[in-house]
Design a protein around this motif. Structure first.
Motif, PDB file in Angstrom:
ATOM      1  N   UNK A 125      87.401  74.470  68.904  1.00 20.39           N
ATOM      2  CA  UNK A 125      87.255  74.740  67.478  1.00 20.39           C
ATOM      3  C   UNK A 125      85.950  74.182  66.934  1.00 20.39           C
ATOM      4  N   UNK A 126      85.444  73.145  67.574  1.00 23.26           N
ATOM      5  CA  UNK A 126      84.190  72.545  67.127  1.00 23.26           C
ATOM      6  C   UNK A 126      83.317  72.254  68.338  1.00 23.26           C
ATOM      7  N   UNK A 149      85.357  83.860  83.116  1.00 29.83           N
ATOM      8  CA  UNK A 149      85.201  83.092  81.888  1.00 29.83           C
ATOM      9  C   UNK A 149      85.177  81.593  82.153  1.00 29.83           C
ATOM     10  N   UNK A 150      84.738  80.858  81.115  1.00 22.06           N
ATOM     11  CA  UNK A 150      84.753  79.405  81.219  1.00 22.06           C
ATOM     12  C   UNK A 150      86.190  78.901  81.119  1.00 22.06           C
ATOM     13  N   UNK A 151      86.496  77.775  81.731  1.00 22.25           N
ATOM     14  CA  UNK A 151      87.881  77.271  81.654  1.00 22.25           C
ATOM     15  C   UNK A 151      88.237  76.859  80.233  1.00 22.25           C
ATOM     16  N   UNK A 152      89.464  77.103  79.862  1.00 17.51           N
ATOM     17  CA  UNK A 152      89.948  76.679  78.556  1.00 17.51           C
ATOM     18  C   UNK A 152      90.248  75.188  78.631  1.00 17.51           C
ATOM     19  N   UNK A 153      89.510  74.398  77.860  1.00 14.03           N
ATOM     20  CA  UNK A 153      89.594  72.950  77.963  1.00 14.03           C
ATOM     21  C   UNK A 153      90.578  72.381  76.952  1.00 14.03           C
ATOM     22  N   UNK A 154      91.203  71.247  77.262  1.00 13.94           N
ATOM     23  CA  UNK A 154      92.086  70.610  76.285  1.00 13.94           C
ATOM     24  C   UNK A 154      91.271  70.018  75.131  1.00 13.94           C
ATOM     25  N   UNK A 159      82.591  68.901  74.240  1.00 12.38           N
ATOM     26  CA  UNK A 159      81.587  67.845  74.334  1.00 12.38           C
ATOM     27  C   UNK A 159      80.378  68.318  75.139  1.00 12.38           C
ATOM     28  N   UNK A 160      79.252  67.741  74.800  1.00 13.67           N
ATOM     29  CA  UNK A 160      78.001  68.139  75.441  1.00 13.67           C
ATOM     30  C   UNK A 160      78.070  68.008  76.956  1.00 13.67           C
ATOM     31  N   UNK A 161      78.483  66.824  77.447  1.00 13.24           N
ATOM     32  CA  UNK A 161      78.443  66.589  78.888  1.00 13.24           C
ATOM     33  C   UNK A 161      79.415  67.501  79.637  1.00 13.24           C
TER      34      UNK A 161
END
Length: 993
Positions: A125-126, A149-154, A159-161
């Motif tokens: 979301x951000x 696609x990119x993995x859906x992260x928790x 985050x940048x890193x």
């Protein structure tokens, strides 16, 4: 905005990114709702190398076309559309005009703004503000979106890193190495840098992205990436890992050559100045990475034949191939920097391994004098040189070279021991089994030689010749005793003869009836092969026993037994005598009939299988008849394995010394069946052999074998005349060669029929599967190696330590892993694991004047190589250092009492005393089952018993007592025991004057 500027602004899109955006814009769309299907204009690079029909959802498919110009878009709009159409264009709304916009969905261009796409792709979301500060990263993350696609992260924040880790894996093609984003580290980058894909992947990136990605990687992983970037700038990125290995060697020295080489390295990097911190970090990472590569290569070799299809698809990343390529390049760099001498500091470079071979050669040269003696003060230096060689990471890739160095050290240690000739046949057989068989094994390895180091090869030849000369003298002395013994009637007494094996060893187990029996006769097997085989089998879960230690009315020290062969030492005599249970000549028919109808089996069925009936059909290791016999617990099974005897005639494929279990025909399969059935296994032979070692052909008129003759000519040099009832030849007489360098027949790989110790001594191994209860009278054996066999670096023994005939059992010192902190301060310097009190060793056999051969050479019990005097000699060791007192001190300590009280299953102190005493007497290492037996515990409960002891002794989890070899062996760390229980340290051992 000009068309050129629009093209620069447009993002390339892939199916996943486009489907993601289209799905949001057409949410709620239903086919057939309007007169025509919608047309969407998407601001993106007008390139689509994918299927023109894009599946967006299960119910929505769209056609994708390229809009390279306004005219092309007008043409597309004029066409009828059976599916929603997506037009990719780099043109702006001003360039397209109102006419085109009025005919497309929502009358506007759908923008592909990178950051919103990135957030959607990761399910965030951000976005981390630090990520949005990197203008190159948004476009790169969109372009690099993988097909799935990119993995859906928790979480709700990307985050940048996290984002850049995923980007690095995709852009640098690290996924081909099987690397996930969370696995990214300096070692992965160093492995990757050595591949041809590395410069290609970096070169394919836009300059801003490449610079930004490398800067972020350097921020994460430090100097290693900064140097990788510097090497990319000068077109040498694939040299990153080999250069790290070279720097580790060069910066380890402070001599002028090393300092000059350091300057050349900085020039090679394009003028980068290397500070100490940068070098330390870079070389440490390179060393860890290369060590891991080499370890992976060894593991892959161990699993050869079990590679998956995925492994085969990644042959480019085979750790052995990649590791060797890196080492090759490192050697080239060393030469280019004129720093080959610095390799002596390296644990990884090939030239470092060669340097350590040279260290071994020089140390051996100092230890072995020109006059044939050994400088004992130099032996510790040889041990250190061999240990230094074994510590090199390439030692696991050249184990045969390291093992030959160990064997050379062992021979030199044996040459330094006083050795007396045997005073009788019984003593000769015992000492061949307990001492000289190990010498023969080492001689075979050293004879095989060094692969390429000429100085070490020369030292091997010197050591081999001197040890072989001593063995030849022992063979001559034994042959003299053998001739006298046979002429006097060859009475065996308690000396085990080949015709007694079935009666004295096998029959008692059959009569007792608690378990079935398998007898394996490895035709031609020497005691040297047997000791090597026993070591392998004990590592595979077999326990070795002495089947004759506890006989009615007599209990003797448990030891490995030897058997005297029938004469002459040929198959038709000695094997037939073994399998029939009486001295006779014969063949397979006589052997089978006698074995299968022997009254020793008390009516139980018996089967004997020779070579022709052992092997099954195609695809079968064992014949159906053999399997049926082995699976019947009532059947006594005998098997003759001819692998060794066949190799004497035809040679062996392997160039390495020694015999492995896999090389001994069907023996592995036989043992597997025996393990399943819980069979007691007796492995023996009919005679030994001597190998062809530049043997000389002696011309005789009528040789009966390669090593004996029956003509009337008297015995000459290297021969002995044997007469008597044990000599099964016409007239009861043969002339046999005792000299292992002579033969009567054309050259073969090896010979038998003679009178040397290796031919006359028959090995006997009695084995049970781990956990099986032994038959009555069988006693478990501990380690059987002679004392001089140990190659651990240890102090000289105190007065009273064992000589050549003392018991061995000094295993290599374990590497102890300690915790980061200690509960107590370090103790004062004291002995380590192998600095045991003198009483733990055994006094040497007395001088010849004090030893007398019994009349007729039939002692009540053959003299044990490990026999102890009734009263240990006084050696000046203080009482506190004695093993018994050490155990007393331990059991009386407050720490022990507290630990013992806390144990859920309270072990009797008497059992703890027995276990500790046994471990101390064996220098800290014993089979788990033997520790239990010495403590009075059942062998079946051995592992649980030792686990309970660990709860008592391993205070704060320090490994005072360890289970190693998959739980088969117990290891006691004496120094740590003293420290944890605050026991007094003994004074250092007193040296010989």
């Amino acid at each position: 905005m000009s068309p050129a500027a629009s093209a620069l602004r447009a993002l390339p899109v892939n199916p996943h990114t486009l489907a993601q955006r289209v799905e949001r814009k057409l949410r709620g769309y239903r086919p057939g709702q309007g007169d025509t299907e919608p047309v969407l204009l998407v601001s993106a690079e007008p390139s689509w190398p994918y299927d023109p029909i894009l599946t967006v959802t299960d119910t929505l498919r769209v056609r994708v076309v390229r809009g390279v110009s306004a005219l092309a878009i007008w043409a597309e709009l004029a066409q009828p559309h059976d599916l929603p159409t997506v037009i990719l264009t780099h043109l702006s709304e001003d360039e397209l005009g109102v006419g085109i916009l009025s005919r497309v969905h929502r009358r506007r261009i759908i923008e592909m703004e990178p950051w919103s796409l990135v957030a959607e792709a990761f399910g965030a979301q951000r976005l981390d503000p630090r990520l949005k500060e990197l203008p190159w990263a948004g476009r790169a993350l969109v372009e690099a979106t993988p097909p799935g696609g990119w993995p859906r992260l928790p979480g709700i924040v990307l985050h940048r890193d996290t984002a850049l880790r995923h980007l690095a894996v995709q852009r640098l093609q690290l996924a081909r190495l099987g690397t996930a984003a969370e696995d990214l580290d300096p070692a992965t980058l160093l492995r990757w840098s050595a591949l041809s894909v590395a410069p290609q992947a970096l070169g394919a990136l836009a300059e801003s992205e490449r610079t930004g990605l490398l800067d972020w990687l350097a921020e994460q992983f430090g100097p290693t990436v900064r140097l990788l970037a510097a090497l990319y700038d000068v077109g040498r990125v694939t040299d990153t890992l080999p250069l790290g290995l070279v720097c580790a060697a060069i910066w380890a020295g402070d001599d002028p050559d090393s300092l000059r080489a350091q300057g050349r390295v900085e020039q090679y990097l394009g003028g980068v100045v290397l500070d100490a911190e940068t070098v330390a970090s870079f070389t440490a990472a390179a060393t860890r990475t290369m060590a891991g590569l080499l370890a992976d290569a060894v593991a892959r070799d161990r699993n050869a034949g079990r590679d998956t299809a995925a492994h085969r698809e990644r042959e480019e990343f085979d750790p052995r191939r990649l590791g060797y390529a890196v080492l090759d390049r490192a050697e080239e760099l060393l030469t280019g920097f004129a720093a080959t001498g610095a390799a002596r500091h390296s644990d990884l470079l090939r030239s470092g391994f060669e340097h350590r071979l040279g260290e071994v050669a020089r140390a051996l040269g100092r230890a072995v004098t020109d006059g044939g003696g050994v400088v004992t003060d130099e032996l510790p230096a040889v041990g250190r040189a061999v240990a230094h060689l074994a510590a090199h990471h390439l030692a696991a890739h050249y184990p045969h070279r390291v093992e030959r160095a160990r064997m050379a050290l062992r021979l030199v240690r044996w040459l330094a021991e006083p050795v007396e000739p045997p005073l009788g046949v019984a003593e000769g057989i015992v000492r061949q089994v307990t001492q000289w068989s190990w010498v023969d094994l080492a001689l075979d390895h050293v004879w095989t030689g060094e692969d390429s180091h000429t100085a070490l090869a020369a030292m091997y030849r010197v050591i081999h010749d001197r040890a072989q000369a001593r063995r030849r003298d022992l063979d001559q002395a034994f042959a003299t005793r053998l001739a006298a013994w046979t002429a006097a009637g060859g009475r065996t007494g308690d000396l085990l003869a080949v015709e007694h094996v079935l009666d004295r060893v096998v029959a008692p187990v059959v009569r007792e009836g608690s378990r079935p029996v398998l007898v394996v006769v490895v035709d031609g097997m020497t005691t040297a092969i047997a000791v090597d085989l026993a070591e392998q089998l004990t590592r595979q879960g077999w326990l070795e026993y002495d089947p004759l230690a506890c006989r009615p009315g007599r209990r003797t020290e448990a030891r490995r037994r030897g058997v005297v062969a029938a004469l002459p030492t040929v198959t038709a005599v000695s094997r037939t005598s073994l399998l029939t249970g009486r001295l006779c000549r014969g063949g397979q028919a006589e052997e089978r009939a006698a074995f299968e109808t022997s009254p020793l089996w008390q009516g139980r069925p018996a089967k004997l299988f020779h070579k022709g009936t052992l092997r099954g059909e195609a695809g079968e290791v064992l014949s159906e008849q053999v399997i049926q016999a082995l699976t019947d617990p009532e059947t006594v099974v005998g098997v003759v394995v001819n692998t060794v005897d066949d190799a004497l005639r035809h040679g062996r494929e392997s160039a390495d010394a020694g015999w492995r279990l896999d090389n001994l025909g069907a023996l592995r399969a036989l043992l597997d069946y025996a393990r399943y059935q819980g069979r007691a296994v007796i492995i023996t032979s009919d005679h030994g052999h001597v190998l062809d070692r530049e043997n000389t052909l002696r011309q005789v008129t009528d040789p009966a074998s390669a090593r004996h003759r029956v003509d009337p000519a008297p015995a000459g040099d290297g021969e002995v005349e044997l007469t008597g009832a044990r000599v099964l030849a016409d007239g009861g007489r043969v002339v046999a060669l005792w000299d292992p360098h002579l033969r009567y027949l054309p050259r073969q790989a090896g010979y038998h029929g003679g009178a040397s110790l290796a031919e006359v001594t028959v090995p006997l191994l009695a084995l049970l599967p781990l956990g099986a209860a032994p038959p009555p009278g069988w006693r478990l054996l501990g380690p059987q190696q002679p004392r001089w066999w140990s190659t651990s670096v240890e102090p000289e023994p105190a007065d009273g330590a064992a000589g050549e005939d003392g018991p061995a059992q000094v295993p290599p010192q374990p590497v102890r892993a300690r915790g980061a902190t200690r509960r107590r301060s370090a103790p004062s310097a004291g002995p380590g694991l192998f600095e045991l009190p003198a009483e733990a060793a055994t006094p040497p056999v007395g001088p010849p004047s004090a030893r007398r051969a019994p009349a007729g050479d039939t002692p009540a019990e053959p003299p044990s190589a490990g026999a102890r005097p009734a009263t240990p000699p006084s050696d000046g060791t203080p009482p506190a250092a004695k093993p018994g007192n050490l155990v007393d001190d331990l059991l009386a300590s407050e720490m022990f009492k507290a630990q013992h009280e806390l144990t859920p299953r309270r072990v009797p102190v008497s059992k703890i005393r027995g276990a500790l005493t046994a471990l101390l007497e064996a220098n800290g290492v014993l089979p788990t089952a033997l520790v239990a037996e010495k403590a009075g515990e059942q062998p079946a409960r051995a592992t649980g018993f030792v686990t309970t002891l660990q709860r008592i002794f391993n205070v704060d989890n320090f490994p005072v007592l360890s289970l190693v070899d998959d739980g088969r062996t117990v290891r006691l760390d004496l120094a740590l025991l003293r420290e944890q229980f605050q026991l007094p340290a003994p004074p250092p051992p007193r040296r010989h004057p």
